[in-house]
Write an enzyme that holds these catalytic residues in place. Structure first.
Site, PDB file in Angstrom:
ATOM      1  CE  LYS A  78      -4.238   1.848   2.455  1.00 12.51           C
ATOM      2  NZ  LYS A  78      -5.000   1.738   3.486  1.00 12.51           N
ATOM      3  CB  SER A 153      -8.299   3.653   2.390  1.00 12.99           C
ATOM      4  OG  SER A 153      -7.664   3.021   3.484  1.00 12.99           O
ATOM      5  CB  SER A 177      -8.536   0.602   5.487  1.00 14.23           C
ATOM      6  OG  SER A 177      -9.584   1.821   5.065  1.00 14.23           O
TER       7      SER A 177
HETATM    8  N1  GLN Z   1     -13.498   4.108   5.729  1.00 11.90           N
HETATM    9  C1  GLN Z   1     -12.582   4.633   6.763  1.00 11.90           C
HETATM   10  C2  GLN Z   1     -12.537   6.053   6.618  1.00 11.90           C
HETATM   11  O1  GLN Z   1     -12.812   6.497   5.651  1.00 11.90           O
HETATM   12  C3  GLN Z   1     -11.221   3.961   6.592  1.00 11.90           C
HETATM   13  C4  GLN Z   1     -10.400   4.358   7.376  1.00 11.90           C
HETATM   14  C5  GLN Z   1      -9.122   3.240   7.270  1.00 11.90           C
HETATM   15  O2  GLN Z   1      -9.433   2.103   7.695  1.00 11.90           O
HETATM   16  N2  GLN Z   1      -8.068   3.796   6.842  1.00 11.90           N
HETATM   17  O3  GLN Z   1     -12.136   6.651   7.543  1.00 11.90           O
END
Ligand code: GLN
Length: 469
Positions: A78, A153, A177
């Site tokens: 990532k 994400s 995420s």
């Molecule tokens: N959907 C979560 C957010 O928008 C994702 C956060 C994450 O796990 N990086 O905060």
């Protein structure tokens, strides 16, 4: 031809050992898939320049008999995990062209085993989002159906694995995420116990929640990579020492399902897949009880106070002075605001505003109140684990949605995390597993959460569930 679809870490390891193919041939097979699909899927932002060179020391380890399970295994990374000498940007314009000056601890450790890091993958900007549409470098498409989002994400890592662009990937999770993109792409994703994996060299989002972990095609693959990256690291003050990771909890077959999973408003397809998955478990001898949870419904609201507060603080370091993009203004303050205004996308700016607001006196102590509710949510979960061995739910409340959807409605997007948040807030480990299919043929996903440090039980559960499908 290497059958990438059915390749697992251990089958690749055996084939490399038996000289069925070389590390370079394996890497080239993945690169060839990437060249076919990445143009439209956009899982990778960049393939590392030395990708083929990495095959050499790995091959040597096979030749001299010192290879370990991850030697030569192609891994996607990532874009918020630092690999020395390579770019990393958290898919943000503000870090365009930034070159990492050190390895994240887990990367440094993995390098001892000589896997092959293929490249850096797309993500929602600074890991804020659930669909990989907030990246400054274009959206990522779901390899299972390119009209759909891959989740987020960690949509890039998940898509890289789902399109056979890597055997496994390293993602990060703050709230869903890893699990949600794993769900949308038909994969396995683990959110480890908070403190299990070093955060040193992971770009911080919300420091009391962030964890790095694998997304892969099978529970066993995820387990193998997880075990190599889970250890105490003195560079991360929240990394837990080995002596405190020991649990004495035998495997049990009692499953608790929070009442909210049976809410009649839940997406019909998600509810049907979940019910059918529970049925499989029941037939395999699991006992299923409904858990009335009093505080769980506040988890998402608490997350959206805690996360913006912590991330606004962490984002303070991106000021146009020390890192990445700078847009000069007439004063220092103007340089800060021009650089941040141009460098950050809309969602990041929204969270910075929200975070600074909840930390200000104007919010009437919202952050402190959220921490109290967080403690109540954790307490309720720990209490549930005195009665059950796992808490099970759908991973996401919706099926993979269309590209472009929910972009103008942030709250609808935030709802993706409704089942994820409790594990993040309490620190408990949680795994997303491919489950009974939706009527569209796309995979459903089941989420199982276990008490702190009970990853081993999650792996056992996951492997049993894989066999039931
Ligand atoms: N959907 C979560 C957010 O928008 C994702 C956060 C994450 O796990 N990086 O905060």
């Amino acid at each position: 031809m290497i059958d990438l679809k059915n390749l697992t870490i251990s089958s690749a390891h055996n084939s490399l050992k038996n000289k069925d193919f070389t590390v370079l041939e394996l890497v080239e097979a993945y690169l060839s898939e990437i060249s076919k699909r990445n143009g439209s899927v956009n899982a990778y932002l960049e393939i590392y320049k030395n990708v083929k060179e990495q095959a050499e020391p790995a091959q040597k380890m096979f030749d001299d008999g010192s290879a370990t399970m991850l030697t030569g295994i192609p891994i996607a990374v990532k874009d918020n995990i630092l690999v020395k000498g390579e770019h990393a940007s958290s898919s943000s314009k503000i870090l365009e062209g930034y070159t990492c000056v050190y390895d994240a601890t887990i990367i440094k450790k993995l390098k001892e085993e000589c896997p092959v890091f293929i490249g850096r993958t797309n993500m929602d900007e600074f890991a804020m989002g659930s669909s990989t549409q907030t990246s400054a470098y274009g959206v990522t498409r779901n390899p299972l159906d390119e009209s759909l989002v891959p989740g987020g994400s960690s949509g890039g890592p998940a898509a890289a694995v789902a399109m056979d662009g890597a055997l496994i990937a390293l993602g990060s999770e703050t709230c869903g995420s890893i699990r949600q993109p794993a769900a949308f792409c038909g994969l396995v994703g683990l959110k480890p116990t908070y403190g299990a994996v070093s955060r040193y060299g992971l770009m911080s989002l919300a420091s009391s929640l962030d964890q790095i972990s694998p997304i892969g095609k099978s529970v066993e693959d995820v387990e193998i990579l997880y075990k190599s990256i889970s250890f105490h690291d003195k560079e991360d003050s929240t990394s837990v020492v080995e002596e405190k990771r020991i649990v004495n909890r035998p495997y049990g077959k009692r499953i608790g399902v929070p009442e909210s999973c049976f809410n009649p408003d839940l997406d019909k397809e998600v509810a049907a897949s979940f019910k059918a998955s529970l049925e499989l478990l029941k037939n395999a001898g699991y006992e299923i009880v409904t858990l009335p949870m009093k505080f769980e419904k506040y988890a998402l609201a608490v997350y959206y106070v805690v996360m913006p507060a912590e991330s606004a603080t962490n984002l303070g370091r991106f000021d146009g002075i020390r890192y990445g993009m700078r847009k000069e203004g007439k004063s220092l303050l103007e340089t800060y605001s021009h650089s941040r205004g141009l460098g950050f996308g809309r969602e990041v700016r929204r969270r910075a505003l929200l975070g600074n607001y909840v930390l200000s006196t104007m919010s009437n102590g919202a952050y402190a109140k959220a921490l109290k509710v967080r403690a109540a949510i954790s307490g309720e979960i720990f209490d549930a684990f005195t009665k059950v061995d796992f808490i099970v739910s759908p991973t996401a409340p919706m099926q993979p949605f269309k590209l472009g959807e929910k972009l103008t409605d942030p709250v609808a997007m935030y709802l993706s995390d409704v089942f994820s948040a409790p594990a993040n807030l309490s620190g408990c480990p949680s795994i997303a597993l491919p489950a009974v299919k939706f009527s569209s043929g796309l995979p459903g996903s089941l989420q199982a959460t276990a008490p702190l440090w009970c990853e081993e039980n999650l792996f056992t559960f996951g492997k049993e569930f894989e066999k039931l499908l």
